[in-house]
Write a protein that holds these residues in place. Sequence first.
Motif, PDB file in Angstrom:
ATOM      1  N   ARG A  31       0.835  -1.220   0.000  1.00 61.72           N
ATOM      2  CA  ARG A  31       0.000   0.000   0.000  1.00 61.72           C
ATOM      3  C   ARG A  31       0.863   1.261   0.000  1.00 61.72           C
ATOM      4  O   ARG A  31       0.543   2.241  -0.661  1.00 61.72           O
ATOM      5  CB  ARG A  31      -0.910   0.004   1.223  1.00 61.72           C
ATOM      6  CG  ARG A  31      -2.074  -0.915   1.113  1.00 61.72           C
ATOM      7  CD  ARG A  31      -3.000  -0.743   2.286  1.00 61.72           C
ATOM      8  NE  ARG A  31      -3.976  -1.809   2.307  1.00 61.72           N
ATOM      9  CZ  ARG A  31      -4.581  -2.224   3.387  1.00 61.72           C
ATOM     10  NH1 ARG A  31      -4.315  -1.668   4.553  1.00 61.72           N
ATOM     11  NH2 ARG A  31      -5.466  -3.202   3.332  1.00 61.72           N
ATOM     12  N   GLU A  32       1.940   1.218   0.768  1.00 64.11           N
ATOM     13  CA  GLU A  32       2.837   2.361   0.830  1.00 64.11           C
ATOM     14  C   GLU A  32       3.436   2.658  -0.548  1.00 64.11           C
ATOM     15  O   GLU A  32       3.527   3.811  -0.963  1.00 64.11           O
ATOM     16  CB  GLU A  32       3.954   2.087   1.837  1.00 64.11           C
ATOM     17  CG  GLU A  32       4.862   3.262   2.086  1.00 64.11           C
ATOM     18  CD  GLU A  32       5.915   2.958   3.135  1.00 64.11           C
ATOM     19  OE1 GLU A  32       7.053   3.425   2.943  1.00 64.11           O
ATOM     20  OE2 GLU A  32       5.616   2.257   4.111  1.00 64.11           O
TER      21      GLU A  32
ATOM     22  N   LEU B 286       2.071   1.935  -3.427  1.00 63.52           N
ATOM     23  CA  LEU B 286       1.014   2.467  -4.286  1.00 63.52           C
ATOM     24  C   LEU B 286       0.703   3.927  -3.992  1.00 63.52           C
ATOM     25  O   LEU B 286       0.338   4.680  -4.902  1.00 63.52           O
ATOM     26  CB  LEU B 286      -0.258   1.635  -4.138  1.00 63.52           C
ATOM     27  CG  LEU B 286      -0.212   0.208  -4.677  1.00 63.52           C
ATOM     28  CD1 LEU B 286      -1.545  -0.484  -4.440  1.00 63.52           C
ATOM     29  CD2 LEU B 286       0.141   0.175  -6.150  1.00 63.52           C
ATOM     30  N   THR B 287       0.860   4.332  -2.741  1.00 63.82           N
ATOM     31  CA  THR B 287       0.485   5.704  -2.386  1.00 63.82           C
ATOM     32  C   THR B 287       1.635   6.704  -2.428  1.00 63.82           C
ATOM     33  O   THR B 287       1.395   7.898  -2.586  1.00 63.82           O
ATOM     34  CB  THR B 287      -0.165   5.751  -0.985  1.00 63.82           C
ATOM     35  OG1 THR B 287       0.748   5.206  -0.027  1.00 63.82           O
ATOM     36  CG2 THR B 287      -1.466   4.971  -0.966  1.00 63.82           C
ATOM     37  N   THR B 288       2.875   6.239  -2.290  1.00 63.35           N
ATOM     38  CA  THR B 288       3.981   7.191  -2.191  1.00 63.35           C
ATOM     39  C   THR B 288       4.955   7.171  -3.373  1.00 63.35           C
ATOM     40  O   THR B 288       5.702   8.120  -3.555  1.00 63.35           O
ATOM     41  CB  THR B 288       4.800   6.953  -0.901  1.00 63.35           C
ATOM     42  OG1 THR B 288       5.370   5.647  -0.941  1.00 63.35           O
ATOM     43  CG2 THR B 288       3.932   7.116   0.332  1.00 63.35           C
TER      44      THR B 288
ATOM     45  N   THR C 175       4.169   7.251 -10.129  1.00 65.02           N
ATOM     46  CA  THR C 175       3.459   6.290 -10.981  1.00 65.02           C
ATOM     47  C   THR C 175       4.379   5.504 -11.906  1.00 65.02           C
ATOM     48  O   THR C 175       4.216   4.295 -12.059  1.00 65.02           O
ATOM     49  CB  THR C 175       2.390   7.018 -11.819  1.00 65.02           C
ATOM     50  OG1 THR C 175       1.542   7.761 -10.941  1.00 65.02           O
ATOM     51  CG2 THR C 175       1.549   6.042 -12.610  1.00 65.02           C
TER      52      THR C 175
END
Length: 95
Positions: free
Chosen positions: A56-57, A59-61, A64
């Motif tokens: 998750r980290e 994907l969010t930080t 892209t």
Amino acid sequence: MIIEKYLPELKSKLGHKDSIELKRALNKKLQQLLNHDMQRLLQLIYRIDVDEQKFREILTTTPTDHISEAVTNLIWDRCLQKQAYRKYYRGNQDS
């Protein structure tokens, strides 16, 4: 390598290539999953038992254009860790 268990199409494409080429192929496949089949990617993350918080980290930080590379490294490291555990515990079964 363990990753071939979860993505057998990598093995059929590569045959017995070295780990660098396997990692490149994994990255390419993960990029495809990120763009077109997120559900399958999530299933893969779960089956390989990748740390969900780290995923998750990423994907969010992570920017892209670097997500697939970061996820590749996360999966790669987890597979190496699983291999080491299996080797260690196989060697200690005789004790």
